[in-house]
Motif scaffolding. Sequence first.
Motif, PDB file in Angstrom:
ATOM      1  N   ALA A 175      -2.790 -53.453   9.949  1.00  0.00           N
ATOM      2  CA  ALA A 175      -3.445 -53.865   8.704  1.00  0.00           C
ATOM      3  C   ALA A 175      -4.295 -55.108   8.944  1.00  0.00           C
ATOM      4  CB  ALA A 175      -2.399 -54.130   7.623  1.00  0.00           C
ATOM      5  N   THR A 176      -3.773 -56.039   9.757  1.00  0.00           N
ATOM      6  CA  THR A 176      -4.512 -57.267  10.045  1.00  0.00           C
ATOM      7  C   THR A 176      -5.781 -56.982  10.838  1.00  0.00           C
ATOM      8  OG1 THR A 176      -2.433 -58.515  10.052  1.00  0.00           O
ATOM      9  CG2 THR A 176      -4.356 -59.554  11.075  1.00  0.00           C
ATOM     10  N   THR A 177      -5.665 -56.160  11.890  1.00  0.00           N
ATOM     11  CA  THR A 177      -6.856 -55.865  12.693  1.00  0.00           C
ATOM     12  C   THR A 177      -7.878 -55.063  11.888  1.00  0.00           C
ATOM     13  OG1 THR A 177      -5.693 -53.928  13.605  1.00  0.00           O
ATOM     14  CG2 THR A 177      -5.654 -55.962  14.900  1.00  0.00           C
ATOM     15  N   THR A 178      -7.396 -54.254  10.940  1.00  0.00           N
ATOM     16  CA  THR A 178      -8.322 -53.519  10.074  1.00  0.00           C
ATOM     17  C   THR A 178      -9.129 -54.476   9.222  1.00  0.00           C
ATOM     18  OG1 THR A 178      -6.832 -51.617   9.997  1.00  0.00           O
ATOM     19  CG2 THR A 178      -8.486 -51.773   8.261  1.00  0.00           C
ATOM     20  N   LEU A 179      -8.492 -55.521   8.718  1.00  0.00           N
ATOM     21  CA  LEU A 179      -9.223 -56.522   7.941  1.00  0.00           C
ATOM     22  C   LEU A 179     -10.166 -57.327   8.827  1.00  0.00           C
ATOM     23  CD1 LEU A 179      -6.353 -57.821   5.618  1.00  0.00           C
ATOM     24  CD2 LEU A 179      -8.240 -56.300   5.011  1.00  0.00           C
ATOM     25  N   GLY A 238     -16.821 -48.787   2.152  1.00  0.00           N
ATOM     26  CA  GLY A 238     -16.096 -49.836   2.851  1.00  0.00           C
ATOM     27  C   GLY A 238     -15.108 -50.556   1.958  1.00  0.00           C
ATOM     28  N   LEU A 239     -15.460 -50.763   0.701  1.00  0.00           N
ATOM     29  CA  LEU A 239     -14.541 -51.438  -0.218  1.00  0.00           C
ATOM     30  C   LEU A 239     -13.287 -50.608  -0.461  1.00  0.00           C
ATOM     31  CD1 LEU A 239     -17.075 -52.909  -2.820  1.00  0.00           C
ATOM     32  CD2 LEU A 239     -15.756 -54.158  -1.098  1.00  0.00           C
ATOM     33  N   THR A 240     -13.446 -49.286  -0.596  1.00  0.00           N
ATOM     34  CA  THR A 240     -12.244 -48.457  -0.757  1.00  0.00           C
ATOM     35  C   THR A 240     -11.432 -48.424   0.532  1.00  0.00           C
ATOM     36  OG1 THR A 240     -13.491 -46.460  -0.199  1.00  0.00           O
ATOM     37  CG2 THR A 240     -13.311 -47.019  -2.523  1.00  0.00           C
ATOM     38  N   GLY A 241     -12.096 -48.641   1.676  1.00  0.00           N
ATOM     39  CA  GLY A 241     -11.373 -48.724   2.939  1.00  0.00           C
ATOM     40  C   GLY A 241     -10.446 -49.921   2.988  1.00  0.00           C
ATOM     41  N   LEU A 242     -10.811 -51.006   2.314  1.00  0.00           N
ATOM     42  CA  LEU A 242      -9.931 -52.170   2.269  1.00  0.00           C
ATOM     43  C   LEU A 242      -8.624 -51.827   1.553  1.00  0.00           C
ATOM     44  CD1 LEU A 242     -12.491 -55.021   1.476  1.00  0.00           C
ATOM     45  CD2 LEU A 242     -11.456 -54.445   3.683  1.00  0.00           C
ATOM     46  N   PHE A 243      -8.692 -50.982   0.528  1.00  0.00           N
ATOM     47  CA  PHE A 243      -7.462 -50.526  -0.141  1.00  0.00           C
ATOM     48  C   PHE A 243      -6.575 -49.779   0.850  1.00  0.00           C
ATOM     49  CE2 PHE A 243     -10.288 -51.199  -3.659  1.00  0.00           C
ATOM     50  CZ  PHE A 243      -9.484 -51.561  -4.723  1.00  0.00           C
ATOM     51  N   LEU A 244      -7.196 -48.817   1.560  1.00  0.00           N
ATOM     52  CA  LEU A 244      -6.412 -47.950   2.441  1.00  0.00           C
ATOM     53  C   LEU A 244      -5.950 -48.675   3.700  1.00  0.00           C
ATOM     54  CD1 LEU A 244      -8.568 -44.713   2.096  1.00  0.00           C
ATOM     55  CD2 LEU A 244      -6.363 -45.209   1.022  1.00  0.00           C
ATOM     56  N   GLY A 245      -6.570 -49.791   4.037  1.00  0.00           N
ATOM     57  CA  GLY A 245      -6.120 -50.558   5.188  1.00  0.00           C
ATOM     58  C   GLY A 245      -4.834 -51.331   4.922  1.00  0.00           C
ATOM     59  N   ASN A 246      -4.461 -51.453   3.652  1.00  0.00           N
ATOM     60  CA  ASN A 246      -3.236 -52.154   3.272  1.00  0.00           C
ATOM     61  C   ASN A 246      -2.082 -51.157   3.220  1.00  0.00           C
ATOM     62  OD1 ASN A 246      -1.158 -53.175   1.366  1.00  0.00           O
ATOM     63  ND2 ASN A 246      -2.525 -54.947   1.276  1.00  0.00           N
ATOM     64  N   VAL A 294       0.220 -45.979   1.489  1.00  0.00           N
ATOM     65  CA  VAL A 294       1.304 -44.983   1.505  1.00  0.00           C
ATOM     66  C   VAL A 294       1.217 -44.032   0.305  1.00  0.00           C
ATOM     67  CG1 VAL A 294       3.801 -44.691   1.354  1.00  0.00           C
ATOM     68  CG2 VAL A 294       2.827 -46.306   2.987  1.00  0.00           C
ATOM     69  N   PRO A 295       1.090 -44.528  -0.940  1.00  0.00           N
ATOM     70  CA  PRO A 295       0.985 -43.566  -2.052  1.00  0.00           C
ATOM     71  C   PRO A 295      -0.373 -42.861  -2.131  1.00  0.00           C
ATOM     72  CG  PRO A 295       0.854 -45.812  -2.877  1.00  0.00           C
ATOM     73  CD  PRO A 295       1.228 -45.921  -1.438  1.00  0.00           C
ATOM     74  N   LEU A 296      -1.417 -43.412  -1.512  1.00  0.00           N
ATOM     75  CA  LEU A 296      -2.751 -42.816  -1.632  1.00  0.00           C
ATOM     76  C   LEU A 296      -3.114 -41.910  -0.456  1.00  0.00           C
ATOM     77  CD1 LEU A 296      -4.968 -45.785  -2.930  1.00  0.00           C
ATOM     78  CD2 LEU A 296      -4.141 -43.823  -4.233  1.00  0.00           C
TER      79      LEU A 296
END
Length: 586
Positions: free
Chosen positions: A336-340, A382-390, A395-397
């Motif tokens: 998650a950190t490297t994704t950010l 990219g903004l929705t990718g920030l959601f999925l990177g967490n 997990v629910p998405l």
Amino acid sequence: MAYVAIADRDHVLHDPETFIRKYIWSQDHKVIAIQYSVTAIAIGLVALGMSVLMRLQLGFPHAFSLIAPNNYYQFITMHGMIMVIYLLTALFLGGFGNYLIPLMCGARDMVFPYMNMLSYWVYLLAVLVLVAGFFIPGGPTGAGWTLYPPQSVLPGTPGSSWGIIFMLVSLGIFIVAFTMGGLNYVTTVLQARCRGMTLMRMPLSVWGIFMATVLGLLAFPALLVGAVMMTLDSLLGTSFFLPAVVSMGQPPTHSGGSPLLFQHLFWFFGHPEVYIVALPAFGIVSDLLSTHARRHIFGYRMMVWAILAIGCLSFVVWAHHMYVSGMNPYFGFFFATTTLIIAVPTAIKVYNWVLTLWRGDIHLTVPMLFAIGFIFTFVNGGLTGLFLGNVTVDVPLSATYFVVAHFHMVMGVSPILVVFGAIYHWYPKITGRMLNDTLGRIHFWLTFLGTYAIYLPMHYLGILGVPRRYYAFGGTEFLPESVQSVNAAITISALFVAAVQLVFLFNLIWSLSKGKPAGGNPWRATTLEWQTPDTPPKHGNWGPKLPVVHRWAYDYSVPGAKEDFIPQNQPPDALTPAGREQEPAS
């Protein structure tokens, strides 16, 4: 100078003299680029047709007897694999990479022309093996485009016998083709640049294609190894990926394999693959924005280092696709950190694109419209990718349409907008004629708005928990009635967008003979491909003498210059009264 004379003499002696050597078994990088592009677009249209069939089932369940459950899952698998690998990767690297690298670097051709020719024909073989899967007993594999075992090779999955074998063999052949082409691209950039073309004077299109090729040469072997191991599991009964599992009531025939091992191999390739497609798009968009805004690219060196940083970081984020696989929470925190972190150099590029437009003399040409459309769409995805990177949000998405929407905005719509913009931009150089401007604007607006009508509502479906990859939802109680209405609306939008692409295809074909003559440099661009003595460029590109580069690729609206652009090969003493170099030190 002796080297140039030898190269020129060899060029004359090796000109193709027959139709077959000139257009079929061609070693000219420009012809090979067109071969790659036509083949990729053709197989891409097949994948587009399959997406239409999938949407018809989702929008109007069970209304079409042609779309049985097995067919639906086969369409999902083939659509995803074709679009990501056989269309986008082949088009950006085999198509644009082949055409642009020698011209933008001031070379006569690729360093290894014969191997370049072979790379196309091996790629074509990979496509034919893939398509052959439609005509074998059981049809192509329906395991999903990620091909996860044990599902992909066990009975009950469509195409689990010969279908998966044809897919894996096709992927292996494709990787051989990519490797031959990729070695050419890297070697040409490093060894065949003309005099004065330093690395920091190369256009960003070349940088993007170069770095994407390096990523591919490092990442595709992981997919090749996974494909070989799964083929052995399927044909010889080995157990690299298959545990002791009971299938269709039959006792286990495998033991000791790890399905997670395949996921790691696949995504170690799969996430760099995102940037194998994205980095060439980043570079091309940078060149389109600078040319059509008549302004130098803002922060050129920062853009180059961002491309390199994205390439390196793309290898340490692969497991963010695997949060639901049950990994240790510490690993989840790391990925998650490297994704950010990888979002930082990507954001730098977006800021620099916007600042390139700031106070520019913006010409809203068709290529510019597609470039600006890319920025909007890429930022959205990219903004929705920030959601999925967490981890906790993903997990629910992860198994919902939210992922479908995000993935298609980033890896589907965004690069395709760049492909369209690049074709409208370089079509005059390839053919000597302009594409029809009115048809181009109609194509842009209907495609751009239509794709938002498809994918924005999918985010809503994902938040509601609508699962992806389902053939039909039946009487699922937790889904409101609005889901079916939204699905029907999305399907109508998808049919509309697919039909609009016929306008683009008509424009391509009609303009070959009816388009307005383009001249040598219709966009008044600075890069070397627009400075060739002939349009379209002849074999060897440059005539008797290679160009010499005197400056970077983005001298637009230079104070004191005679025109609002200065080509890279124009000598310094012709720049301004003072004859000074204009390249900023950004």
